[in-house]
Write a protein that holds these residues in place. Structure first.
Motif, mmCIF file in Angstrom:
data_model
loop_
_atom_site.group_PDB
_atom_site.id
_atom_site.type_symbol
_atom_site.label_atom_id
_atom_site.label_comp_id
_atom_site.label_asym_id
_atom_site.label_seq_id
_atom_site.Cartn_x
_atom_site.Cartn_y
_atom_site.Cartn_z
ATOM 1 N N ALA A 88 0.837 -1.207 0.000
ATOM 2 C CA ALA A 88 0.000 0.000 0.000
ATOM 3 C C ALA A 88 0.868 1.252 0.000
ATOM 4 O O ALA A 88 0.452 2.300 -0.494
ATOM 5 N N GLU A 136 -5.794 -1.852 -3.916
ATOM 6 C CA GLU A 136 -6.795 -0.819 -4.207
ATOM 7 C C GLU A 136 -8.190 -1.253 -3.772
ATOM 8 O O GLU A 136 -8.975 -0.444 -3.267
ATOM 9 N N ALA A 178 -8.398 -0.677 -0.102
ATOM 10 C CA ALA A 178 -8.447 0.763 0.181
ATOM 11 C C ALA A 178 -9.850 1.320 -0.071
ATOM 12 O O ALA A 178 -10.396 2.058 0.762
ATOM 13 N N LYS A 179 -10.445 0.936 -1.205
ATOM 14 C CA LYS A 179 -11.803 1.419 -1.529
ATOM 15 C C LYS A 179 -12.843 0.942 -0.520
ATOM 16 O O LYS A 179 -13.779 1.667 -0.173
ATOM 17 N N HIS A 228 -0.544 7.841 -3.709
ATOM 18 C CA HIS A 228 -1.164 7.215 -2.549
ATOM 19 C C HIS A 228 -2.493 6.567 -2.926
ATOM 20 O O HIS A 228 -3.231 7.091 -3.757
ATOM 21 N N TYR A 229 -2.787 5.453 -2.293
ATOM 22 C CA TYR A 229 -4.117 4.855 -2.450
ATOM 23 C C TYR A 229 -5.093 5.673 -1.618
ATOM 24 O O TYR A 229 -4.798 6.049 -0.482
ATOM 25 N N ASP A 230 -6.253 5.938 -2.202
ATOM 26 C CA ASP A 230 -7.283 6.697 -1.502
ATOM 27 C C ASP A 230 -7.974 5.770 -0.508
ATOM 28 O O ASP A 230 -8.518 4.733 -0.897
ATOM 29 N N ARG A 269 6.024 4.542 -2.606
ATOM 30 C CA ARG A 269 5.197 4.867 -3.772
ATOM 31 C C ARG A 269 5.083 6.380 -3.960
ATOM 32 O O ARG A 269 5.015 7.131 -3.001
#
Length: 251
Positions: free
Chosen positions: A155, A241, A244-245, A189-191, A186
């Motif tokens: 992540a 992802e 994260a979602k 960033h992953y939301d 990274r």
């Protein structure tokens, strides 16, 4: 001056010069001005790191006998050793720093979580682990090695498996293969809702990895939401992802 090896500290000291040189070569592919070595032990890698120019270097070593050995064998290291556990030591530099090491195998997962705690300060880490742990960190969805470590590390970092290290490269030789990996923070960033929700979700999902997600996650989501298609999948089928979602739908 001699030293003893302590099994209780998971000590397997690197002795293969070629492996040390490969690690240093990989290190030099990225720019850095501050470097922390974790678990220098007998100093096989340390002697190369002390030769790097224009670098502020520190090493963290828990074993008092090894601290004395290193200071005796490499006088230039005096004042640069933090005589503590990596799991307890305070942030070693006030600026970003790279981490490198032949990590003690008995706390390797905990060291990775420590790197996650320091992720804002650590753009690059190059570390040697038991091959099994290295594979867990670098594995992708739908594989048996993919789990909590894979998702949480990936992540925040791009991960790369660099090379194998055979048992004969160490004293004493471990019973397993080792592997060197690189983490690079990274750029995007992953939301996600927040980090705490993300960690809770990932750990809960893999707690019963063979079951459909609606079973291990029933306390985190409303009953109606759990009927959605994604909850019919198992944890190992979701990518970073996806997790994260999902945090935005948590209670």
């Amino acid at each position: 001056m001699q030293y003893t090896l302590k099994k209780s500290l998971g000590q397997h000291f690197l002795k293969d010069e070629r492996v040390c040189e490969k690690i240093v070569k990989a290190l030099r592919e990225d720019d850095f001005s501050h470097l922390l070595e974790v678990g220098p032990g007998g100093g096989a890698l340390t002697k190369y790191l002390l030769q790097l120019s224009a670098i502020e270097f520190k090493a963290v070593e828990l074993d008092a006998e090894k601290v004395a050995y290193l200071e005796h064998s490499y006088p230039s290291i005096k004042g640069k050793i933090l005589h503590e556990s990596i799991l307890d030591v305070a942030l070693p530099f006030p600026v970003p720093f790279t981490v490198v090491g032949n990590f003690p195998y008995n706390i390797s997962s905990q060291i990775l979580f420590r790197i996650l705690e320091w992720k804002e300060q650590v753009p690059v880490m190059i570390g040697m682990f038991q091959k099994e742990v290295a594979q867990r960190v670098t594995s992708k969805p739908n594989s048996k090695d993919y789990g909590i470590l894979s998702v949480l590390i990936q992540a925040y970092y791009d991960v790369e498996y660099l090379f194998d290290v055979p048992p004969g490269s160490f004293n004493p030789p471990p019973k397993v293969m080792s592997g060197v990996i690189r983490l690079k923070r990274r750029s995007t960033h992953y939301d996600m809702k927040n980090e705490r929700s993300f960690f809770t979700l990932v750990k809960s999902a893999f707690n019963q990895r063979r079951k459909m997600l609606r079973n291990p996650l029933k306390s985190l989501f409303d009953k109606e939401l759990l009927q959605e298609e994604i909850f019919s999948k198992r944890a190992e089928q979701l990518n970073v992802e996806d997790f994260a979602k999902l945090t935005f739908k948590m209670k």
